[in-house]
Design an enzyme around this catalytic site. Structure first.
Site, PDB file in Angstrom:
ATOM      1  N   THR A 141       0.851  -1.184   0.000  1.00  0.00           N
ATOM      2  CA  THR A 141       0.000   0.000   0.000  1.00  0.00           C
ATOM      3  C   THR A 141       0.889   1.237   0.000  1.00  0.00           C
ATOM      4  O   THR A 141       1.928   1.252   0.670  1.00  0.00           O
ATOM      5  CB  THR A 141      -0.901   0.002   1.254  1.00  0.00           C
ATOM      6  OG1 THR A 141      -1.714  -1.181   1.227  1.00  0.00           O
ATOM      7  CG2 THR A 141      -1.809   1.218   1.298  1.00  0.00           C
ATOM      8  N   SER A 142       0.488   2.254  -0.749  1.00  0.00           N
ATOM      9  CA  SER A 142       1.181   3.547  -0.779  1.00  0.00           C
ATOM     10  C   SER A 142       2.634   3.370  -1.248  1.00  0.00           C
ATOM     11  O   SER A 142       2.858   2.914  -2.354  1.00  0.00           O
ATOM     12  CB  SER A 142       1.069   4.206   0.598  1.00  0.00           C
ATOM     13  OG  SER A 142       1.456   5.548   0.532  1.00  0.00           O
ATOM     14  N   SER A 143       3.628   3.675  -0.399  1.00  0.00           N
ATOM     15  CA  SER A 143       5.011   3.484  -0.828  1.00  0.00           C
ATOM     16  C   SER A 143       5.252   2.009  -1.188  1.00  0.00           C
ATOM     17  O   SER A 143       6.005   1.692  -2.116  1.00  0.00           O
ATOM     18  CB  SER A 143       5.981   3.933   0.275  1.00  0.00           C
ATOM     19  OG  SER A 143       7.306   3.927  -0.197  1.00  0.00           O
TER      20      SER A 143
END
Ligand SMILES: *[C@@H]1O[C@H](CO)[C@@H](O)[C@H](O)[C@H]1NC(C)=O
Ligand SMILES: *[C@@H]1O[C@H](CO)[C@@H](O)[C@H](O)[C@H]1NC(C)=O
Ligand SMILES: *[C@@H]1O[C@H](CO)[C@@H](O)[C@H](O)[C@H]1NC(C)=O
Ligand SMILES: *[C@@H]1O[C@H](CO)[C@@H](O)[C@H](O)[C@H]1NC(C)=O
Length: 320
Positions: A141-143
């Site tokens: 998720t995200s990075s």
């Protein structure tokens, strides 16, 4: 700003997931092969492994750690049930704990960077536990979703599939150094056509003509940390890499949740995108969808047909 947003949301998840009762524990591995950036390796090996266990890497989000990713998701407990191995890398970027998804090293096959460190963990685990080289997966998720895009682009020879929640395309954060935050990309201002995006992926490993890992991407329409334009850019990138149309063949509304739309590209099985109406950067992982995409409930060692790299799609493996 963006980092504190992430931090708060993840703490909420942690509280619920840490009560899992597991057969084994998260273990730190100090030395595991080429790791020019000193990424830390943690691994969860369930007490009972599947024959030729698949491997799932789960890079964390910014301000995350291996431990937070471990307790913040149910994949360790699923490892217990289905016998796969999960790897939790920890970023060496102490300033913000984001991944190196910017350096030319990470964006190049065997070039170095955080990407090579993570791939070395996978190779080490495959060797040590007799893992299935055709069934290596990455999710984040995200990075961690950005790193999923990077790993699929730089190491198409290693991974069978990826699943990216609220990320950006391969190369979108490209910039100086190992911890570069591309505001332009985050704000959805890096817009390219499929040919351009796919060229970045191909240039990561020039001359590679083998299997390309399949990819699924998720993004909330109310994401103010990484603009949802990035869902469109990821879609252009991966459909172009696969040489399939940017126009979905099929669109399923309210899948897997109310307000989420699943778009299936090509003949299916290689790329799919989920747009989550009204969902912020705090996008909830869809465990059932991910497990199915990776076919991780399938035990290949007994000759069962499981998804693998071998033939591209579903493939019967020889029992051993
Ligand atoms: C690598 O990282 C670990 C912990 O993250 C740290 O203890 C160690 O000093 C680092 N090694 C080098 C060579 O930077
Ligand atoms: C990126 O790294 C690769 C491998 O280290 C190198 O061959 C290439 O010239 C580099 N490209 C740029 C733009 O620096
Ligand atoms: C994509 O962009 C490149 C560079 O701007 C351009 O040369 C090419 O014609 C574009 N391709 C398509 C299909 O639009
Ligand atoms: C083989 O794997 C499949 C899928 O996980 C499972 O349903 C089946 O029971 C397994 N058979 C044996 C003999 O282990």
């Amino acid at each position: 700003m963006h980092f504190s947003l992430l931090f708060t949301s993840i703490l909420g998840i942690t509280a619920t997931a840490s009560s899992q009762i597991l057969s084994s524990s998260l273990t730190h591995i100090p030395s595991f092969g080429p790791n020019p950036r000193n990424v830390s390796m943690y691994i969860y090996v369930p007490k009972t492994l599947a024959p030729k266990p698949p491997i799932l890497a789960i890079p964390h989000w910014c301000h995350g750690t291996a431990q937070a990713a471990f307790v913040g998701s149910p994949y360790a407990s699923l490892s217990d049930t289905y016998g796969f191995i999960s790897i939790y890398p920890s970023s060496p970027n102490t300033a913000d704990q984001c991944w190196d998804v910017s350096s030319n090293a990470s964006l190049t096959h065997q070039g170095g960077g955080d990407a090579l460190g993570i791939v070395s963990m996978v190779r080490w685990a495959l060797e040590k536990y007799g893992g299935d080289r055709e069934r290596v997966f990455v999710m984040g998720t995200s990075s961690g979703a950005m790193m999923t895009n990077v790993l699929l682009g730089s190491y198409p020879d290693v991974f069978a599939a990826g699943s990216a929640f609220a990320g950006v395309p391969f190369g979108c954060f490209a910039g100086p150094g190992f911890d570069y935050w591309s505001d332009e990309c985050a704000k959805g201002k890096i817009v390219k056509n499929g040919t351009e995006w796919a060229a970045m992926v191909r240039n990561a490993y020039p001359g590679y003509t083998g299997f390309r890992p399949k990819m699924q991407v998720f993004h909330g329409t109310a994401d103010t940390v990484l603009d949802p334009q990035n869902l469109e850019e990821e879609t252009k990138q991966w459909t172009s890499v696969f040489g399939i149309s940017e126009t979905p063949k099929r669109v399923d509304k309210d899948t897997p949740l109310k307000g989420w739309t699943k778009s299936i590209y090509g003949d299916g099985g290689r790329f799919e995108a989920y747009e989550a109406e009204g969902v912020t950067h705090d996008i909830p992982n869809q465990v059932d969808v991910v497990m199915e995409w990776f076919d991780l409930k399938c035990k290949s060692g007994n000759g069962t047909m499981c998804f693998s790299r071998k033939s591209g799609m579903y493939n019967k493996l020889v029992a051993e």
